[in-house]
Design a protein around this motif. Structure first.
Motif, PDB file in Angstrom:
ATOM      1  N   MET A   1      43.347  25.678  37.864  1.00  0.00           N
ATOM      2  CA  MET A   1      44.141  25.304  39.431  1.00  0.00           C
ATOM      3  C   MET A   1      45.455  24.924  39.239  1.00  0.00           C
ATOM      4  O   MET A   1      45.746  24.118  38.103  1.00  0.00           O
ATOM      5  N   PHE A   2      46.486  25.513  39.774  1.00  0.00           N
ATOM      6  CA  PHE A   2      47.743  24.997  39.910  1.00  0.00           C
ATOM      7  C   PHE A   2      47.921  24.228  41.153  1.00  0.00           C
ATOM      8  O   PHE A   2      47.785  24.817  42.167  1.00  0.00           O
ATOM      9  N   ALA A   3      48.375  23.087  41.012  1.00  0.00           N
ATOM     10  CA  ALA A   3      48.504  21.880  42.152  1.00  0.00           C
ATOM     11  C   ALA A   3      49.694  21.050  41.996  1.00  0.00           C
ATOM     12  O   ALA A   3      50.346  20.820  40.677  1.00  0.00           O
ATOM     13  N   ARG A   4      50.399  20.757  42.901  1.00  0.00           N
ATOM     14  CA  ARG A   4      51.432  20.082  42.873  1.00  0.00           C
ATOM     15  C   ARG A   4      51.552  18.651  43.653  1.00  0.00           C
ATOM     16  O   ARG A   4      52.654  18.098  43.653  1.00  0.00           O
TER      17      ARG A   4
ATOM     18  N   ARG B   1      39.878  12.174  32.759  1.00  0.00           N
ATOM     19  CA  ARG B   1      40.763  11.095  32.961  1.00  0.00           C
ATOM     20  C   ARG B   1      42.262  11.597  33.133  1.00  0.00           C
ATOM     21  O   ARG B   1      42.882  10.951  33.666  1.00  0.00           O
ATOM     22  N   ALA B   2      42.344  12.737  32.506  1.00  0.00           N
ATOM     23  CA  ALA B   2      43.883  13.173  32.467  1.00  0.00           C
ATOM     24  C   ALA B   2      44.077  13.651  34.079  1.00  0.00           C
ATOM     25  O   ALA B   2      45.226  13.636  34.476  1.00  0.00           O
ATOM     26  N   ALA B   3      42.902  14.523  34.807  1.00  0.00           N
ATOM     27  CA  ALA B   3      43.249  14.527  36.090  1.00  0.00           C
ATOM     28  C   ALA B   3      43.266  13.581  37.061  1.00  0.00           C
ATOM     29  O   ALA B   3      44.056  13.549  38.037  1.00  0.00           O
TER      30      ALA B   3
ATOM     31  N   GLU C   1      46.773  22.673  36.085  1.00  0.00           N
ATOM     32  CA  GLU C   1      48.141  22.710  35.573  1.00  0.00           C
ATOM     33  C   GLU C   1      49.068  21.909  36.752  1.00  0.00           C
ATOM     34  O   GLU C   1      48.683  22.254  38.036  1.00  0.00           O
ATOM     35  N   TRP C   2      49.561  20.844  36.652  1.00  0.00           N
ATOM     36  CA  TRP C   2      50.182  19.899  37.535  1.00  0.00           C
ATOM     37  C   TRP C   2      51.424  20.365  37.766  1.00  0.00           C
ATOM     38  O   TRP C   2      52.260  20.297  36.767  1.00  0.00           O
ATOM     39  N   GLN C   3      52.182  20.675  38.982  1.00  0.00           N
ATOM     40  CA  GLN C   3      53.528  21.222  39.204  1.00  0.00           C
ATOM     41  C   GLN C   3      54.061  21.865  38.040  1.00  0.00           C
ATOM     42  O   GLN C   3      55.293  21.567  37.556  1.00  0.00           O
ATOM     43  N   ASN C   4      53.284  23.007  37.857  1.00  0.00           N
ATOM     44  CA  ASN C   4      53.580  23.756  36.179  1.00  0.00           C
ATOM     45  C   ASN C   4      53.840  25.245  36.744  1.00  0.00           C
ATOM     46  O   ASN C   4      53.126  25.895  35.715  1.00  0.00           O
TER      47      ASN C   4
ATOM     48  N   LEU D   1      53.578  32.343  34.727  1.00  0.00           N
ATOM     49  CA  LEU D   1      54.527  31.799  33.772  1.00  0.00           C
ATOM     50  C   LEU D   1      54.615  30.266  33.852  1.00  0.00           C
ATOM     51  O   LEU D   1      54.891  29.871  35.203  1.00  0.00           O
ATOM     52  N   THR D   2      54.435  29.450  33.229  1.00  0.00           N
ATOM     53  CA  THR D   2      54.528  27.915  33.509  1.00  0.00           C
ATOM     54  C   THR D   2      55.823  27.303  33.322  1.00  0.00           C
ATOM     55  O   THR D   2      56.693  28.078  32.688  1.00  0.00           O
TER      56      THR D   2
END
Length: 504
Positions: free
Chosen positions: A207-210, A298-300, A333-336, A346-347
């Motif tokens: 998941m790509f989230a921002r 926990r990272a999420a 993938e956070w804001q990436n 491409l991140t």
């Protein structure tokens, strides 16, 4: 004191009874929930009125983004949260039950609507296949909804991707996700619901989230101990389905409880109230409980919990969503997200992640601008008007400068939301600021003083033209027994003047 027009030539006596309404032709865009209800209301309650309805639907079947409520009992819902397929089947059955098809033309899209002030009518350009034609009506109702014009995200390189590209609003049901590497873009309502489903079959889901969002892990309007029995996936137990079918009172009580529970939850969206404070604490507690079980969770957790109040963005029943981040095949993938390439994404930190499929859960065009030209009085183009200023409609249904045009379609807090047309602190344009019942009561008795009325040419300057020839419609048609005006007690006398038989 207002002046009185003493020009007798301007006053024309209409040789018609009081209460005789003029013939109206109504055109409605869209055969979703609102269009379907319009057709049912006309057939069931206005069959005797001189009213003609035509519903144009651009698709080959009736639809609608969400069916919020069912007004006729349906004992065959299999799940507490109905699937899109069940909702569509219910709408189709309801349409057949009430004979709505006679009012609906499918594969007919409206291309343009222009108000003619001299005729006091709308000229609607309709397309069917390769043919355009004009429909003229007195009232134009736009029931297309705001969640109908989906769009691809504005991400560099999206057109280059060689794998499978999907959008949540245009889902390819035939695509097989088994053993596929899948990217999911977006953490709105659709993304939250898609994530756990993809995780069941895909090789991996990233998941790509921002932006953070509140998740209601237990759903919205969570069933209680007195509700019908459901399993872990919120499917009704088979014995409950049998009882729904055979015991209409049991089904009705369940429907009542669902409605009461949902409406009662409205207070949690009022800023700084005890209900909202409790809702924030409850959501955060539940999110921490689920995500704190694993290192990945926990990272999420550090990214997902918002600093804005519950309800600032749409609250979603995130069944299984939070649990996804503890599974081996799920990644965040956070804001990436920098750009899309022919083989993947491409991140921002320079990694190329390859995918077989990219799913865009990136929503709709929520600008409220019409998808076709709507030209009102004095040549006002509604799309241009709302391009220059905030979309604005009186109680969400009528627009200044657009006579006889109706739409069928508010939460503060510092968050990016489609409620505010994708802005963080903009004006709220998408939802009403009160409960459902508050909205219904506010509209039940309209404030007609807020509207400007223009008399039709037939009445000239005579504002009393509607009074007609001195008889009521009921008298003129010989309908009802006028002897009912003679009563024996006050209660009957009082009820008499609420009876339509006497006057209409």
């Amino acid at each position: 004191m207002a002046s009185i027009n003493n020009n007798r030539n301007a006053y024309k006596l209409a040789n018609t009874p009081l209460g005789l309404h003029r013939r109206l032709r109504v055109v409605c865009l869209g055969a979703g929930y609102s269009g379907l209800m319009m057709a049912i209301a006309v057939r069931e309650k206005f069959s005797a009125a001189d009213l003609e309805l035509q519903v144009y639907e651009k698709n080959a079947d009736l639809g609608g983004t969400w069916l919020v409520n069912s007004f006729t009992p349906e004992p065959h819902w299999s799940r507490y949260y109905a699937t899109a397929e069940e909702i569509h089947a219910y709408m189709s059955k309801t349409s057949r039950k009430y004979g709505c098809e006679e009012y609906i033309k499918y594969n007919h899209g409206i291309k343009k609507a222009v108000w003619n002030d001299g005729e006091a009518k709308w000229h609607i350009t309709v397309n069917s296949g390769n043919v355009d034609f004009t429909d003229v009506c007195d009232v134009f109702i736009n029931a297309g909804g705001v969640l109908s014009n989906w769009k691809w995200p504005n991400i560099p390189g999206i057109e280059l991707f060689k794998g499978k590209l999907l959008h949540s609003a245009d889902w390819d049901q035939t695509y097989d996700f088994r053993d596929k590497r899948v990217a999911l873009i977006g953490i709105g309502s659709s993304g939250v619901q898609i994530m756990p489903e993809l995780g069941k079959t895909a090789k991996s889901v990233t998941m790509f989230a921002r932006s953070p969002t509140w998740i209601s892990p237990s759903g919205i309007g969570e069933p209680g101990p007195s509700d019908p029995e459901i399993d872990a996936d919120y499917n009704y137990h088979p014995k409950e389905l049998v009882r729904f079918k055979n015991d209409s009172q049991y089904l009705l009580e369940h429907r009542k409880a669902l409605q009461v529970n949902r409406i009662a939850g409205f207070t949690q969206f009022i800023m700084d109230t005890p209900s909202q404070i409790e809702a924030i604490a409850g959501c955060e507690r539940a999110m921490r409980e689920i995500l704190s079980k694993t290192e990945k969770g926990r990272a999420a957790l550090s990214k997902l919990i918002p600093d804005f109040p519950v309800g600032c963005r749409r609250l979603t029943p995130g069944l299984g969503f939070l649990d996804s981040f503890s599974k081996d095949n799920a990644y965040l993938e956070w804001q990436n997200l920098a750009e899309i390439t022919p083989t993947g994404i491409l991140t921002n930190d320079g990694r190329l992640l390859e995918f077989d499929a990219i799913c865009c859960a990136t929503g709709f065009d929520n600008s409220f601008k019409p998808q076709f030209p709507i030209i009102g009085r004095d040549g006002i183009d509604l799309a241009e008007k709302w391009e220059k200023e905030n979309a604005e409609a009186y109680f969400g249904i009528t627009v200044a400068g657009m006579p006889n045009y109706f739409t069928t379609t508010v939460w503060t807090g510092s968050c990016t939301s489609w409620y505010k047309q994708g802005t963080k602190d903009g004006k709220i344009t998408a939802v009403y600021s009160g409960s459902t019942y508050h909205f219904l009561k506010a509209l039940k008795d309209p404030r007609w003083e807020d509207y400007n009325f223009t008399y039709l040419q037939a009445s000239g300057d005579n504002r009393f033209h509607y009074l007609g020839n001195g008889l009521t419609l009921g008298e003129a048609k010989g309908r009802g027994d006028m002897g009912i005006t003679q009563t024996l007690n006050f209660e009957d006398y009082w009820n008499l003047f609420n009876s339509p038989v006497l006057f209409e």
